[in-house]
Write a protein that holds these residues in place. Structure first.
Motif, short mmCIF file in Angstrom:
data_model
loop_
_atom_site.label_atom_id
_atom_site.label_comp_id
_atom_site.label_asym_id
_atom_site.label_seq_id
_atom_site.Cartn_x
_atom_site.Cartn_y
_atom_site.Cartn_z
N ASP A 1 0.86 -1.18 0.00
CA ASP A 1 0.00 0.00 0.00
C ASP A 1 0.90 1.24 0.00
N HIS A 2 0.35 2.39 -0.31
CA HIS A 2 1.07 3.67 -0.22
C HIS A 2 0.22 4.57 0.64
N LYS A 3 0.62 4.73 1.92
CA LYS A 3 -0.29 5.36 2.89
C LYS A 3 -0.29 6.89 2.87
N ARG A 4 0.88 7.48 2.52
CA ARG A 4 0.93 8.94 2.56
C ARG A 4 0.20 9.53 1.36
N VAL A 5 -0.30 10.73 1.55
CA VAL A 5 -1.13 11.33 0.51
C VAL A 5 -0.34 11.80 -0.71
N GLY A 6 0.94 12.18 -0.49
CA GLY A 6 1.67 12.82 -1.59
C GLY A 6 2.76 11.96 -2.21
N ASP A 7 3.15 12.33 -3.42
CA ASP A 7 4.24 11.64 -4.12
C ASP A 7 5.49 11.62 -3.24
N GLY A 8 6.26 10.56 -3.33
CA GLY A 8 7.49 10.45 -2.54
C GLY A 8 7.20 10.24 -1.07
N ASP A 9 6.02 9.69 -0.74
CA ASP A 9 5.63 9.43 0.66
C ASP A 9 5.70 10.69 1.50
N THR A 10 5.04 11.73 1.04
CA THR A 10 4.98 12.99 1.79
C THR A 10 3.54 13.26 2.23
N GLY A 11 3.41 14.15 3.21
CA GLY A 11 2.08 14.55 3.68
C GLY A 11 1.50 13.54 4.65
N PRO A 12 0.26 13.81 5.09
CA PRO A 12 -0.34 12.95 6.12
C PRO A 12 -0.71 11.55 5.64
#
Ligand code: AMP
Ligand code: GLY
Length: 413
Positions: A207-218
């Motif tokens: 899965d990719h949990k962070r909201v932004g590209d490169g695993d950034t944001g909440p």
């Protein structure tokens, strides 16, 4: 057989699709379902929180098997309610669902049964929690207790962030938090079919949990996924089964709350070995969408076998699946509703409905995560390229998506 799927999101759309493809399925019902599920089953207008009404419906309609998607219904005791009427349902009881509903319960069991996980402490007041955070320093992880749809976790990279998370958590009266050591490593999701001490792994996904590209944001509920995960070898899966999934199922039996259903291990390959980030009491979302489309065996037969203590014959396509979530502007902090969506019919691939509604023949956004586009191909690279080309065909000015789903695995290939 008459089969009922409970829930209305993308995970439930995937569960319903897999059930509808079973030889054993004569009639599929979805309560309450969504516009995507309306194409494969009969929608039943009962919300997934209305446990007694659902049990009443299942009894009157003569439903042979119910499959539950959402954690809230499980934590509220839907399985207990169905079983008390003698209805067959695949999911954990209220007591076993604590593995997700209470972080404290889950961490306590892991500690007691030596299941590897981050060190932690639980706090029920701001002052003690703050003192602990100041003593330990950042990075540190704050997890609110209870069900938060993937949004109650703060990975605090500095002390200000940690203290702000505590402030927010303790604004809610009676809340408590688990404060955890920060772990670093490669994350993956391992979901198993479980009945008591019998545990059968499905294929892994990431899965990719962070909201932004490169695993950034909440953190979010999940912005995209793929399966299988090349970096996760059979050896790692075997280790995870022996050191984590089977011991947890056994621990739940020993504690007097045996688990039936999909046991979700959110796992991380760290320097110390594989450790647990979290357990969930149901299938993952967006993991279900990329895992179940790879299953080539009969999903309903597999579930029935597990419930009857027979080894299920699970078979998979060797193809890789890859999926991208289209979320509403503002998600996860807020979400917009009622924005028209077009182009879904033009997509060459699977389109799962996560948060949509149909009004006067117009498809509208209706939640944070709205749609998920999934493709299958021989290699991840190909599947990625295909999904991203197809996502462009969905037209809606209130949707966004991540552009790097699957990149981490390419680096590990
Ligand atoms: P959870 O809801 O517990 O899965 O947490 C959401 C996300 O936060 C996880 O997928 C991880 O990326 C991150 N996370 C949770 N716990 C930790 C931890 N102890 N160390 C590092 N990252 C974590
Ligand atoms: N994708 C994470 C979850 O379902 O909890």
């Amino acid at each position: 057989m008459k089969i009922l799927v409970i829930g209305k999101g993308g995970r439930e759309h995937a569960l319903a699709l897999a059930a509808s493809q079973s030889k054993l399925c004569d009639q599929l019902y979805c309560a309450p379902g969504n516009p995507g599920m309306a194409k494969i089953g009969k929608l039943v207008n009962i919300d997934d929180s209305k446990i007694d009404e659902l049990a009443e419906f299942a009894q009157n309609e003569g439903i042979d098997l119910t499959i539950v998607g959402p954690e809230n219904a499980l934590a509220d005791g839907i399985v207990d309610a169905f079983e008390s009427r003698g209805l067959k349902i695949f999911g954990p009881t209220k007591a076993a669902a604590q593995v997700e509903a209470s972080k404290d319960f889950a961490k306590g069991l892991m500690k007691k049964y030596n299941i590897p996980t981050a060190d932690y402490q639980t706090f029920d007041n701001f002052e003690d929690a703050k003192a602990f955070v100041l003593e330990k320093g950042a990075p540190i992880v704050i997890k609110e207790n209870g069900l938060k749809a993937g949004k109650g976790v703060t990975v605090a990279t500095d002390l200000d962030m940690a203290l702000e998370a505590l402030n927010i958590a303790f604004e809610i009266e009676g809340n408590s938090v688990v404060i955890e050591e920060y772990l670093e490593g490669f994350e993956f999701s391992l979901i198993a079919l479980v009945h008591g001490e019998n545990v059968y792994p499905l294929e892994c996904a990431q899965d990719h949990k962070r909201v932004g590209d490169g695993d950034t944001g909440p953190n979010t509920g999940g912005m995209g996924s793929y399966s299988p995960v090349r970096a996760i070898t059979q050896d790692l899966v075997d280790t995870a089964m022996e050191s984590i999934m089977k011991p947890m199922a056994k621990a739940l039996c020993e504690e007097g709350c045996p688990f039936t259903g999909f046991l979700y291990g959110g796992l991380m390959v760290t320097k110390r070995g594989i450790e647990v980030i979290e357990f969930n009491c149901r299938f993952g979302d967006p993991e279900a969408e990329v895992i179940l489309c790879r299953l080539t065996s009969d999903f309903v037969q597999n579930i029935l076998d597990v419930m009857e203590d027979k080894t299920p014959e699970l078979t998979w396509t060797s193809k890789t699946s890859h999926g991208v979530v289209l979320a509403s502007t503002g998600y996860p902090a807020s979400s917009t509703k009622n924005a028209p969506i077009t182009g879904v019919e033009d997509v060459d691939g699977l389109v799962y409905h996560m948060g949509t509604k149909m009004e006067d023949d117009t498809l509208l956004t209706n939640g944070g995560r709205v749609l998920m586009v999934v493709s299958l191909a021989d290699q991840l690279e190909e599947a990625m390229a295909h999904t991203y080309a197809e996502v462009e065909k969905v037209k809606c000015d209130k949707l966004f998506y991540r552009h790097d789903i699957g990149r981490k695995d390419l680096k590990n290939a």
